[in-house]
Design a protein around this motif. Structure first.
Motif, mmCIF file in Angstrom:
data_model
loop_
_atom_site.group_PDB
_atom_site.id
_atom_site.type_symbol
_atom_site.label_atom_id
_atom_site.label_comp_id
_atom_site.label_asym_id
_atom_site.label_seq_id
_atom_site.Cartn_x
_atom_site.Cartn_y
_atom_site.Cartn_z
ATOM 1 N N GLY A 678 84.664 -40.821 -44.972
ATOM 2 C CA GLY A 678 83.205 -40.857 -45.010
ATOM 3 C C GLY A 678 82.642 -42.066 -44.284
ATOM 4 O O GLY A 678 81.670 -41.962 -43.529
ATOM 5 N N LEU A 679 83.248 -43.216 -44.520
ATOM 6 C CA LEU A 679 82.779 -44.429 -43.852
ATOM 7 C C LEU A 679 82.948 -44.338 -42.337
ATOM 8 O O LEU A 679 82.091 -44.805 -41.571
ATOM 9 C CB LEU A 679 83.528 -45.649 -44.383
ATOM 10 N N ILE A 680 84.021 -43.712 -41.890
ATOM 11 C CA ILE A 680 84.260 -43.607 -40.445
ATOM 12 C C ILE A 680 83.217 -42.719 -39.787
ATOM 13 O O ILE A 680 82.596 -43.093 -38.784
ATOM 14 C CB ILE A 680 85.682 -43.076 -40.178
ATOM 15 N N ILE A 681 83.018 -41.493 -40.334
ATOM 16 C CA ILE A 681 82.147 -40.536 -39.637
ATOM 17 C C ILE A 681 80.665 -40.803 -39.871
ATOM 18 O O ILE A 681 79.829 -40.398 -39.064
ATOM 19 C CB ILE A 681 82.495 -39.085 -40.019
ATOM 20 N N VAL A 682 80.327 -41.495 -40.963
ATOM 21 C CA VAL A 682 78.907 -41.757 -41.245
ATOM 22 C C VAL A 682 78.468 -43.119 -40.712
ATOM 23 O O VAL A 682 77.357 -43.253 -40.190
ATOM 24 C CB VAL A 682 78.620 -41.653 -42.755
ATOM 25 N N LEU A 683 79.339 -44.115 -40.817
ATOM 26 C CA LEU A 683 78.931 -45.474 -40.439
ATOM 27 C C LEU A 683 79.670 -46.005 -39.212
ATOM 28 O O LEU A 683 79.043 -46.409 -38.232
ATOM 29 C CB LEU A 683 79.149 -46.423 -41.623
ATOM 30 N N ALA A 684 80.982 -46.027 -39.257
ATOM 31 C CA ALA A 684 81.757 -46.703 -38.213
ATOM 32 C C ALA A 684 81.524 -46.084 -36.839
ATOM 33 O O ALA A 684 81.261 -46.801 -35.855
ATOM 34 C CB ALA A 684 83.242 -46.668 -38.569
ATOM 35 N N LEU A 685 81.613 -44.758 -36.741
ATOM 36 C CA LEU A 685 81.471 -44.102 -35.445
ATOM 37 C C LEU A 685 80.060 -44.254 -34.875
ATOM 38 O O LEU A 685 79.897 -44.723 -33.732
ATOM 39 C CB LEU A 685 81.869 -42.627 -35.572
ATOM 40 N N PRO A 686 78.987 -43.906 -35.620
ATOM 41 C CA PRO A 686 77.643 -44.108 -35.067
ATOM 42 C C PRO A 686 77.326 -45.572 -34.785
ATOM 43 O O PRO A 686 76.704 -45.896 -33.762
ATOM 44 C CB PRO A 686 76.722 -43.540 -36.165
ATOM 45 N N LEU A 687 77.732 -46.461 -35.689
ATOM 46 C CA LEU A 687 77.433 -47.880 -35.502
ATOM 47 C C LEU A 687 78.163 -48.430 -34.286
ATOM 48 O O LEU A 687 77.612 -49.237 -33.517
ATOM 49 C CB LEU A 687 77.835 -48.659 -36.756
ATOM 50 N N GLY A 688 79.396 -47.971 -34.079
ATOM 51 C CA GLY A 688 80.142 -48.401 -32.900
ATOM 52 C C GLY A 688 79.464 -47.979 -31.610
ATOM 53 O O GLY A 688 79.421 -48.741 -30.628
ATOM 54 N N LEU A 689 78.907 -46.765 -31.602
ATOM 55 C CA LEU A 689 78.196 -46.279 -30.415
ATOM 56 C C LEU A 689 76.928 -47.099 -30.169
ATOM 57 O O LEU A 689 76.610 -47.442 -29.021
ATOM 58 C CB LEU A 689 77.844 -44.798 -30.594
ATOM 59 N N LEU A 690 76.201 -47.403 -31.249
ATOM 60 C CA LEU A 690 74.976 -48.200 -31.101
ATOM 61 C C LEU A 690 75.287 -49.592 -30.557
ATOM 62 O O LEU A 690 74.579 -50.102 -29.673
ATOM 63 C CB LEU A 690 74.264 -48.308 -32.447
ATOM 64 N N ILE A 691 76.315 -50.210 -31.092
ATOM 65 C CA ILE A 691 76.677 -51.560 -30.639
ATOM 66 C C ILE A 691 77.106 -51.527 -29.175
ATOM 67 O O ILE A 691 76.714 -52.392 -28.373
ATOM 68 C CB ILE A 691 77.797 -52.138 -31.525
ATOM 69 N N THR A 692 77.899 -50.529 -28.802
ATOM 70 C CA THR A 692 78.330 -50.399 -27.408
ATOM 71 C C THR A 692 77.136 -50.242 -26.479
ATOM 72 O O THR A 692 77.037 -50.903 -25.429
ATOM 73 C CB THR A 692 79.271 -49.188 -27.246
ATOM 74 N N GLY A 693 76.222 -49.351 -26.872
ATOM 75 C CA GLY A 693 75.029 -49.134 -26.051
ATOM 76 C C GLY A 693 74.177 -50.374 -25.942
ATOM 77 O O GLY A 693 73.630 -50.680 -24.865
ATOM 78 N N LEU A 694 74.039 -51.103 -27.032
ATOM 79 C CA LEU A 694 73.218 -52.314 -27.031
ATOM 80 C C LEU A 694 73.828 -53.381 -26.134
ATOM 81 O O LEU A 694 73.108 -54.063 -25.374
ATOM 82 C CB LEU A 694 73.085 -52.828 -28.470
ATOM 83 N N VAL A 695 75.129 -53.540 -26.183
ATOM 84 C CA VAL A 695 75.808 -54.536 -25.338
ATOM 85 C C VAL A 695 75.617 -54.199 -23.864
ATOM 86 O O VAL A 695 75.286 -55.073 -23.037
ATOM 87 C CB VAL A 695 77.306 -54.607 -25.700
ATOM 88 N N ILE A 696 75.819 -52.931 -23.501
ATOM 89 C CA ILE A 696 75.657 -52.516 -22.098
ATOM 90 C C ILE A 696 74.220 -52.718 -21.642
ATOM 91 O O ILE A 696 73.959 -53.220 -20.531
ATOM 92 C CB ILE A 696 76.078 -51.046 -21.935
ATOM 93 N N TRP A 697 73.276 -52.389 -22.499
ATOM 94 C CA TRP A 697 71.861 -52.527 -22.136
ATOM 95 C C TRP A 697 71.487 -53.991 -21.940
ATOM 96 O O TRP A 697 70.789 -54.340 -20.975
ATOM 97 C CB TRP A 697 71.007 -51.887 -23.233
ATOM 98 N N LEU A 698 71.963 -54.874 -22.827
ATOM 99 C CA LEU A 698 71.650 -56.303 -22.715
ATOM 100 C C LEU A 698 72.291 -56.912 -21.475
ATOM 101 O O LEU A 698 71.689 -57.759 -20.794
ATOM 102 C CB LEU A 698 72.122 -57.045 -23.974
ATOM 103 N N GLN A 699 73.505 -56.491 -21.160
ATOM 104 C CA GLN A 699 74.176 -57.012 -19.969
ATOM 105 C C GLN A 699 73.427 -56.615 -18.702
ATOM 106 O O GLN A 699 73.297 -57.413 -17.767
ATOM 107 C CB GLN A 699 75.621 -56.508 -19.916
ATOM 108 N N ARG A 700 72.936 -55.396 -18.664
ATOM 109 C CA ARG A 700 72.198 -54.944 -17.480
ATOM 110 C C ARG A 700 70.856 -55.649 -17.354
ATOM 111 O O ARG A 700 70.365 -55.885 -16.250
ATOM 112 C CB ARG A 700 71.990 -53.433 -17.533
ATOM 113 N N ARG A 701 70.263 -56.016 -18.470
ATOM 114 C CA ARG A 701 68.978 -56.729 -18.418
ATOM 115 C C ARG A 701 69.141 -58.144 -17.875
ATOM 116 O O ARG A 701 68.225 -58.714 -17.297
ATOM 117 C CB ARG A 701 68.360 -56.794 -19.819
ATOM 118 N N LYS A 702 70.309 -58.736 -18.085
ATOM 119 C CA LYS A 702 70.540 -60.097 -17.611
ATOM 120 C C LYS A 702 70.741 -60.156 -16.099
ATOM 121 O O LYS A 702 70.622 -61.215 -15.492
ATOM 122 C CB LYS A 702 71.764 -60.689 -18.317
ATOM 123 N N ARG A 703 71.133 -59.017 -15.526
ATOM 124 C CA ARG A 703 71.408 -59.014 -14.085
ATOM 125 C C ARG A 703 70.119 -59.114 -13.271
ATOM 126 O O ARG A 703 69.085 -58.614 -13.651
ATOM 127 C CB ARG A 703 72.157 -57.742 -13.706
#
Length: 703
Positions: A678-703
């Motif tokens: 339950g923790l994996i499919i409800v929290l870990a997987l979606p949260l991991g995607l959000l964090i990945t997207g946020l990191v990529i977005w912030l890196q592109r903004r710095k360029r």
């Protein structure tokens, strides 16, 4: 087109939008899977998918709002419009990029049934057809968002309008039902944009080509509309092409009419060519017995459904469509709204009718099928409430077709007056489904067994027959009659009743049968699960048990086997014995005076009489045909009763199709694994995607 596809696909994941979309879809679907499948143990993923549809109303507009509106706002669409690429390829490239993004969570969802399969039996056919429906529904929603995005340069407006349109498609079935439960021209037009009903068809385990074609049609039309919307702007850029490529309302109208017409034509095709039953129990498919009944129809049949079609259960509609499609011209289905015609059913039945019930009518007679009889309900010992466990529409409808076309109605009599156990409702319903009329008979009030009796049922009398009563039964049997004897262990002898058994050279062993083999009793050594011998009465039970508690043994002498036909139906093992005094022996150990087994607990004996062949079927457990005993073995005792009574003379043609089980089993998920998964499919997987997207977005903004 490929270049546009790659560009848009990268754009989704270079920004935060694509990652957010994936996280939202997987979070809500994971939440519903955890609640329905992991927590409640449901084997069906369909409930989670149906509940998850609502997320498309918000998630899809977020994904699609910028796809064309941003190009228009930034004026970058002018470069695309003047490029040597057709508008259709531009639209298709952008749409396929978004579809690829949407396909990612769908592929993750395809792994969930395999994960859940670790904890129980999963109906994979129904599950993956449901996932197909989920993907097609979402694809249609994406097409809505792409079309709206082509109409404006404001991403906010595109998002808001997309939310409204996707929501309208989601609730359109309810809107149509509010406008007119029976349907009219307006609702027929509005149903063109009913996105939910085709999905419901698919999640019910019925792979309908009409539903798949509908979604593909919606996607095609919306992309076509998008193309025309862009073409209008493109030709304003290229004035020299204005005459040849002007925006054509006529083309849109013609294309729309052609697509709607294609859907209508496909809907008129016979169901056997457009619908495929993928349910484990083949809920919607008709059996050979039903086809034989329909092949023999000589009369026109009308099946009245006491409900508007829009309010009727889809599974029943599908079943009725198969009857109507196979027996074209012979079977007609009509829907009747009781709210506008409350007295309609009175001309066919005196019963108190309920909505969504059926009336099957021929020129000879009619039969009322109560809605509750279309489904099997059983008491759940977990919730202490009734739950739907089986689907019996085919059994009830085919039985009704046979009933309304029969020339002769078989009848059996249930003896009373000697303390016989009354047959409970479930066993009486077996007789009704077989189209066997039944009536109680007290031998004190008649001079003889009625001549129309096809069989007698003598169910566990507790008092002996009088000599006169026994003689009336004997005369009937000597005339070629058939009988079902049920006899249980008794402390007192019933000599007159036993004399009827003796006419078939059958006697009963003293004592109550005890089974010492653990494989052939349930919890208690007196709760017998005898070996089921092969016979046409027991063929359907070959892989199951019969529950026969508190039984005595049957002894059939050699004279019976020489003078007639003997078939043993139920037998105990060689480890069994007859306990002479059950009160004095509390253990399972054999005592002095007990009689060694094995014993027969069920037998069929046929003898020749002056009036013809007479068959007696004997069972020696007084409670074998009670609901309590039947529930222990999941309906097998009821099947044995059904096979026995249909064996009576001239009842062999009785029609009875077994209930089709809804039960796919429950999932058993260990507590720790429930928390971990339950923790994996409800929290870990979606949260991991959000964090990945946020990191990529912030890196592109710095360029």
């Amino acid at each position: 087109m490929i270049a546009i596809y790659k560009r848009e696909f990268r754009a989704c994941f270079n920004s935060f939008i694509g990652w957010l979309f994936l996280a939202v879809v997987l979070f809500f679907t994971g939440l519903y899977v955890t609640a329905n499948n992991l927590a409640q143990g449901s084997a069906y993923l369909t409930y989670a998918l149906q509940s998850s549809l609502i997320i498309f109303i918000i998630a899809v507009p977020i994904l699609t709002m910028r796809i064309l509106a941003e190009e228009r706002k930034n004026k970058t669409d002018q470069m695309i419009l003047t490029a040597p690429v057709s508008v259709w390829k531009i639209v298709l490239g952008k749409y396929l990029a978004l579809e690829t993004v949407f396909a990612i969570p769908c592929m993750v969802l395809c792994l969930y049934p395999l994960l859940l399969g670790r904890y129980g039996t999963i109906p994979y056919g129904e599950t993956y057809v449901s996932l197909l429906g989920f993907f097609l529904y979402g694809s249609a929603a994406v097409a809505v968002g792409v079309f709206v995005s082509s109409l404006t340069e404001s991403q906010v407006i595109a998002a808001v309008v997309s939310v409204v349109l996707i929501f309208v498609g989601y609730v359109m079935a309810g809107i149509c039902n509010l406008i007119s439960p029976t349907g009219n021209l307006l609702t027929q037009i509005l149903k063109v944009y009913d996105l939910t009903t085709p999905f419901i068809d698919l999640i019910n385990g019925n792979l309908k080509l009409t539903s798949i074609f509908y979604y593909l049609s919606v996607i095609f039309l919306l992309l076509f509309f998008t193309t025309q919307s862009i073409q209008k702007r493109r030709y304003s850029v290229s004035v020299k092409h204005l005459k040849n490529g002007a925006y054509s309302v006529g083309l849109i109208v013609v294309t729309t009419v052609v697509v709607i017409g294609a859907n209508i034509l496909l809907g008129l095709a016979p169901a056997e060519y457009t619908e495929f039953d993928v349910t484990k129990e083949k809920l919607y498919s008709l059996t050979e017995e039903s086809y034989k009944v329909m092949d023999g129809l000589q009369d026109n049949i009308t099946i009245y459904v006491l409900s508007p079609e829009s309010s009727m259960n889809l599974d029943v509609i599908e079943t009725l469509n198969r009857y109507e499609g196979y027996a074209k011209g012979m079977i007609q289905v009509e829907y009747v709204d009781l709210s506008s015609n409350p007295d309609f059913a009175k001309q066919y039945t005196d019963a108190s009718v309920s909505a969504r019930s059926l009336i099957v009518k021929s020129d000879k007679r009619s039969k009322y099928i109560d809605y509750n009889d279309l489904y099997q309900m059983e008491l759940s010992y977990e919730t202490y409430g009734y739950e739907m466990t089986g689907y019996d529409a085919e059994g009830q409808i085919t039985s009704a077709l046979h009933y309304v076309t029969m020339d002769d109605m078989p009848k059996v009599y249930l003896l009373e007056g000697h303390g016989e156990s009354a047959l409970e409702a479930g066993f009486l319903s077996v007789l009704a489904k077989l189209n066997i009329e039944y009536e109680t008979l007290n031998l004190l009030t008649v001079d003889e067994v009625p001549a129309d009796a096809r069989g007698l049922i003598i169910n566990a009398p507790t008092a002996d027959f009088s000599g006169d009563d026994a003689e009336k039964v004997r005369q009937y049997l000597n005339g070629g009659g058939d009988v079902l004897f049920v006899y249980g262990y008794s402390r007192e002898a019933l000599p007159n009743y036993q004399s009827l058994l003796a006419d078939y050279n059958v006697t009963l062993a003293d004592g109550m049968v005890v089974e010492a083999d653990r494989n052939y009793y349930y919890q208690n050594m007196l709760y017998l699960l005898p070996e089921v011998e092969y016979d046409d009465l027991t063929a359907s039970l070959a892989d199951g048990y019969v529950f026969a508690p508190y039984a005595c043994g049957i002894v059939i002498d050699e004279e019976a086997e020489e003078g007639g036909e003997v078939s043993y139906l139920l037998k105990t093992t060689a480890d069994s014995f007859a306990r002479i005094n059950p009160d004095e022996v509390s253990s399972g150990e054999k005592a002095d005076g007990d009689i060694d087994g094995p014993f027969a607990l069920g037998a069929r004996v046929t003898k020749q009489t002056d009036g013809g062949e007479s068959t007696a079927v004997i069972y020696t457990s007084a409670v074998i045909f009670q609901e309590m005993a039947d529930a222990i073995v999941a309906g097998n005792n009821k099947k044995l009763f059904e096979n026995t009574v249909r064996n009576f003379a001239a009842v062999e043609n009785a029609v009875s199709i077994p209930v089709k089980s809804y039960y796919a089993g429950f999932l058993t998920v260990p507590a720790l694994e429930f928390i971990f998964v339950g923790l994996i499919i409800v929290l870990a997987l979606p949260l991991g995607l959000l964090i990945t997207g946020l990191v990529i977005w912030l890196q592109r903004r710095k360029r």
